[in-house]
Design an enzyme around this catalytic site. Structure first.
Site, mmCIF file in Angstrom:
data_model
loop_
_atom_site.group_PDB
_atom_site.id
_atom_site.type_symbol
_atom_site.label_atom_id
_atom_site.label_comp_id
_atom_site.label_asym_id
_atom_site.label_seq_id
_atom_site.Cartn_x
_atom_site.Cartn_y
_atom_site.Cartn_z
ATOM 1 C CG ASP A 1 -1.910 -1.017 1.308
ATOM 2 O OD1 ASP A 1 -2.232 -1.576 0.251
ATOM 3 O OD2 ASP A 1 -2.396 -1.292 2.426
HETATM 4 N N1 URA Z 1 -1.411 -5.785 3.920
HETATM 5 C C1 URA Z 1 -1.794 -4.495 3.944
HETATM 6 O O1 URA Z 1 -2.796 -4.164 4.561
HETATM 7 N N2 URA Z 1 -1.076 -3.578 3.290
HETATM 8 C C2 URA Z 1 0.053 -3.890 2.599
HETATM 9 O O2 URA Z 1 0.693 -3.001 2.018
HETATM 10 C C3 URA Z 1 0.450 -5.237 2.580
HETATM 11 C C4 URA Z 1 -0.311 -6.160 3.252
#
Ligand code: URA
Length: 237
Positions: A104
């Site tokens: 993310d």
């Molecule tokens: N899970 C999440 O919530 N965000 C990420 O970036 C990776 C795994």
């Protein structure tokens, strides 16, 4: 050699095979001047001219494999529709690379970059079970009961999340640090798991994929995978 169009595009370093299918369906790919949206199209690398967005796609002569410590505030995409900074602003490379899986925008830590579509497919395919370990920093104390719920697999929108290995690493009276190990990655999975137990993640960092650790790599820096690290992933191929 003849191969499916998505495999060809991914081998050219365009994106992972799954992402290449989306690019084909979006009508961005032509074969010998004709737009092709049929996913079962087969091309011959020697005879056919394949273009994406008008640019000819060629199989690479050498593969590149990098690991990066992605900082928070960078998108994992070649070009962000919101005009935000992307992880590719941080890499200098003569060849076109793509990210293996995603983190993310607000997550930091280990992400792999390559121009080898088969490699990306292997590392991200649930069949090969490469664990991903995250450290979640969460406000307040995460109690044993919460951890038990996460281990069993929380239910989100009626769907049970895959089970996870979770362990409280520390609690300093204000912040808990929790290690979370999963081997499938659904969108925002770790954040959604904590939301389901009423906890908000302050900082999420990926520290390991399979046996490959982030180690001491500085934020925003990349370094080539070693021959041993590449061989470790490829032994599943
Ligand atoms: N899970 C999440 O919530 N965000 C990420 O970036 C990776 C795994």
């Amino acid at each position: 050699m003849s191969m499916r169009l998505n495999k060809f595009l991914s081998s050219c370093g365009l994106a992972s095979r799954r992402k290449c299918e989306e690019i084909i369906l979006a009508g961005r790919v032509s074969v010998n001047g004709q737009t092709v949206q049929n996913l079962s199209t087969v091309v011959d690398e020697k005879k056919d001219k394949v273009c994406c967005d008008g640019k000819e796609m060629k199989l690479p002569t050498e593969f590149v494999y990098l690991k990066m410590n992605k900082p928070k505030g960078y998108a994992c995409t070649a070009s962000d529709e919101k005009g935000r900074k992307t992880i590719f602003d941080l890499v200098e490379s003569d060849v076109r690379l793509f990210n293996v899986g995603r983190l993310d925008y607000d997550t930091e830590g280990l992400i792999l970059l390559t121009n080898d579509g088969d490699f990306a497919n292997l590392v991200t395919h649930p069949k090969y079970h490469f664990e991903k370990e995250y450290i979640a920093t969460v406000e307040g104390e995460v109690k044993e009961g919460d951890l038990a719920v996460l281990r069993k697999g929380v239910v989100i929108d009626g769907v049970r999340m895959p089970t996870a290995k979770v362990k409280l690493l520390s609690f300093d009276g204000k912040w808990s640090k929790v290690s979370v190990i999963i081997d499938e990655g659904q969108n925002h999975q770790v954040r959604r798991m904590f939301e389901a137990i009423g906890k908000d993640i302050k900082l999420l960092k990926r520290v390991r994929i399979g046996d490959i650790h982030l180690g001491g790599l500085y934020r925003g820096k990349t370094k080539p995978l070693t021959a041993e690290e590449i061989a470790y992933f490829k032994k599943g191929m």
